[in-house]
Design an enzyme around this catalytic site. Sequence first.
Site, mmCIF file in Angstrom:
data_model
loop_
_atom_site.group_PDB
_atom_site.id
_atom_site.type_symbol
_atom_site.label_atom_id
_atom_site.label_comp_id
_atom_site.label_asym_id
_atom_site.label_seq_id
_atom_site.Cartn_x
_atom_site.Cartn_y
_atom_site.Cartn_z
ATOM 1 N N TYR A 118 0.853 -1.196 0.000
ATOM 2 C CA TYR A 118 0.000 0.000 0.000
ATOM 3 C C TYR A 118 0.880 1.235 0.000
ATOM 4 O O TYR A 118 1.539 1.536 0.990
ATOM 5 C CB TYR A 118 -0.911 -0.056 1.230
ATOM 6 C CG TYR A 118 -1.862 1.105 1.413
ATOM 7 C CD1 TYR A 118 -2.138 2.009 0.399
ATOM 8 C CD2 TYR A 118 -2.511 1.283 2.630
ATOM 9 C CE1 TYR A 118 -3.012 3.068 0.586
ATOM 10 C CE2 TYR A 118 -3.400 2.331 2.830
ATOM 11 C CZ TYR A 118 -3.644 3.221 1.812
ATOM 12 O OH TYR A 118 -4.511 4.263 2.006
ATOM 13 N N LYS A 128 -1.664 -1.426 -3.844
ATOM 14 C CA LYS A 128 -2.687 -0.385 -3.803
ATOM 15 C C LYS A 128 -1.954 0.933 -4.007
ATOM 16 O O LYS A 128 -1.177 1.368 -3.155
ATOM 17 C CB LYS A 128 -3.429 -0.402 -2.464
ATOM 18 C CG LYS A 128 -4.444 0.730 -2.326
ATOM 19 C CD LYS A 128 -5.085 0.755 -0.949
ATOM 20 C CE LYS A 128 -6.002 1.966 -0.805
ATOM 21 N NZ LYS A 128 -6.587 2.077 0.552
#
Length: 291
Positions: free
Chosen positions: A134, A162
């Site tokens: 992320y 992400k």
Amino acid sequence: MDFGRVITAMVTPFDEDLKVDYKAFENLVDYLIENGSDALVVTGTTGESPTLTDEEKLTLYRLAKEVANNRAAIIAGTGSYDTRHSIELSLKAQEIGVDGLLLVSPYYNKPTQEGLYQHFKMIAESVDIPVMLYDVPGRTAVTIEPETLMRLSEVKNVVAVKDAGGNLDKTSKTVALAPQLQVYSGDDSLTLPMLAIGAKGVVSVASHLVGKRIKEMIQAFEKGEVDKARKIHLELFELFKALFVVANPIPVKEALNMIGIKVGGLRPPLLAADEKTREILRKVLSELGLL
């Protein structure tokens, strides 16, 4: 592991005393799966992970797995700025049976690119389940550079990222350097542009409210129905922006409460939405026919 196209970064419901409302959480899991979510991130940023205890997190993973009952993948947000603690929590989450992990960049302590590489590699290699990295420099003060993502994509269970960097050039470079890494938009408003350069889907906040429409947009793009996808994107654009008018998850919790899905308040230092934010949300929810 296929996490699907629409992954919802779940809020954590609280009761009036700001204790985790586990019953409301179970209801929300069910609601999200019925409304377009292929996977759920539990205890990510949107779930107020910094103010949850490990015990609360593990209980939420357990309940999410039980309620989902293999209808959606459960991704546990076990990353933090402490590699050792992240490994401990990741191992416990794996033991519970979660389907994957979301590992945020270490925040506050600002590691180098080599530090980021070693951090993620050590956590990923401590478990046997798929890992999504992320990258959210606006919250962490560090960026996972495309070259570092390329190196990490060689770790066998690092399968996705992400990307919430808001930089399409960087996303393009990541897709070029690490083609085996599944890229997910971390910003609802950038999902459609990111699909155009190779993203697989979105880790979404707006899917709490319009999950089916977001899925429809992605499916339309996949079928080559670009005009239809663009039309849905533009229809939802004001909502995408309204949900980030102040720090997430303040607006999305307010919006859920407004439409009758009770998720309670927020733990300090986050505070409830002010009247200006509520007015913005009321307007956009009304225009979409959600109120």
